[in-house]
Design an enzyme around this catalytic site. Sequence first.
Site, PDB file in Angstrom:
ATOM      1  N   ASP A   1      -6.479   4.164  -5.208  1.00 11.25           N
ATOM      2  CA  ASP A   1      -7.142   4.067  -3.902  1.00 11.25           C
ATOM      3  C   ASP A   1      -7.812   5.418  -3.686  1.00 11.25           C
ATOM      4  O   ASP A   1      -8.117   6.108  -4.664  1.00 11.25           O
ATOM      5  CB  ASP A   1      -6.083   3.736  -2.828  1.00 11.25           C
TER       6      ASP A   1
ATOM      7  N   LYS B   1       0.864  -1.195   0.000  1.00  9.08           N
ATOM      8  CA  LYS B   1       0.000   0.000   0.000  1.00  9.08           C
ATOM      9  C   LYS B   1       0.886   1.225   0.000  1.00  9.08           C
ATOM     10  O   LYS B   1       1.971   1.214   0.586  1.00  9.08           O
ATOM     11  CB  LYS B   1      -0.885   0.024   1.248  1.00  9.08           C
TER      12      LYS B   1
END
Length: 408
Positions: A143, A103
């Site tokens: 995201d 991430k």
Amino acid sequence: MENPFENAMQQLSKAASIMNLDKNIHEILKQPDRVLTVSIPVKMDNGEVKVFTGFRSQYNDSLGPYKGGIRYHWNVTPDEVKALSFWMMIKCATVNIPMGGGKGGIIVNPKELSESELEKLSRGFIRKIWRNIGSDKDVPAPDVYTTPQIMAWMRDEYEKLLGKSDPGVITGKPIEQGGSEGRSFSTAQGGVYCVQELAKKMNWDPSQTAVSVQGYGNAGSFMAKILHELGFKIVAASDSKGGVYKEDGFNPEELFKHKQESGSVLGFKDTKEITNEEILELDTDILVPAALENVITDKNANNIKAKAVVELANGPTTPKADEILKEKGVTVVPDVLANAGGVTVSYFEWDQNVKSEHWSEEEVLEKLERIMVDAFDQVWETKEKYGVDMRTAAFVKAIERVGEKISF
Ligand code: NAD
């Protein structure tokens, strides 16, 4: 404010003790493999240089290249990025796709940047991390507040530095630049397969099953539309301004049009206005949180009347609320399973890119259904085997898969 990485480690410990995890593997899984912290200087439109901070956490790549989105948000912290990369590892392993957990994030309010500043920031981030990413190493994706256009800039910058084409370095690209069919509604579609499996286990008849959806964005509105097409009754929906309710159900596509025209779900014909707190406590069969994290907490979990919660949002239920819901007999289909359709189709995009293929939407959905149904069944079996909730079962199954591949 709860620390997300501490929460993640509590979940890891809970699963580890239930499955009697080797303590060396447990130790290894308590830390990411690597967290890159980079400074990204951007020459702003006014001629001044502003330096932004970005992170990329690479948690574990035992099952395949690290995989996970990049978010642009003013509240990004290293602990949040670490926790999200851990959950990506769990999510990929829960649905058994050959990807690890990663991430990234940049501390920025993208709404304050012009398009050219945003492009410079995105390219600048790639210049700082490019040696650590690639289709065989780490594959980012969109995201919060990052888009297909941003992914296209990032791919372009990466390939310039690499000196050759590598479309699989990043997913969530526009279709004409190597994106996959079906990606736009894949998260919702994966959640729908979970609802269908759950309905089979519970012997629920779709026409008698009422569904409320908190959050009417990409994930929530597609979920409502597809469930309605399958005969489920959509009785409530909300967005950041509030919610609407109609006991005998409404057409979610009409609601979507209404929201596009008026800017909100509020004021939709023949519905009663409710708040975002009330929508969680309605007397419905299935509650779908599809907006923010930490909305079901120890303060309201006791008031939840739904028989099942299907988590399209990431982290909508706190660990304390999980305990309360388990006591009350509410089935929670956890985020790492219910919203894994998104990362699964991202993995399909990567797979198509590395094989130079392009699959039809039909082919994508067929493969997605197989993966989601298998994962749901295996998590269900694990839940029965250990007598735990579905979240813990998903963690156990995922950690088993990752643990088998770790050597030390
Ligand atoms: P989105 O921005 O398209 O939609 C979010 C929706 O939530 C909007 O309708 C917004 O009005 C609403 N909202 C915002 N604040 C709210 C509040 N306080 N109360 C109620 N509603 C509120 O985002 P999305 O892509 O649909 O993502 C929603 C959730 O699903 C997030 O938690 C995200 O992490 C998760 N998720 C999305 C994907 C995906 O592929 N889109 C994949 C996995 C997980």
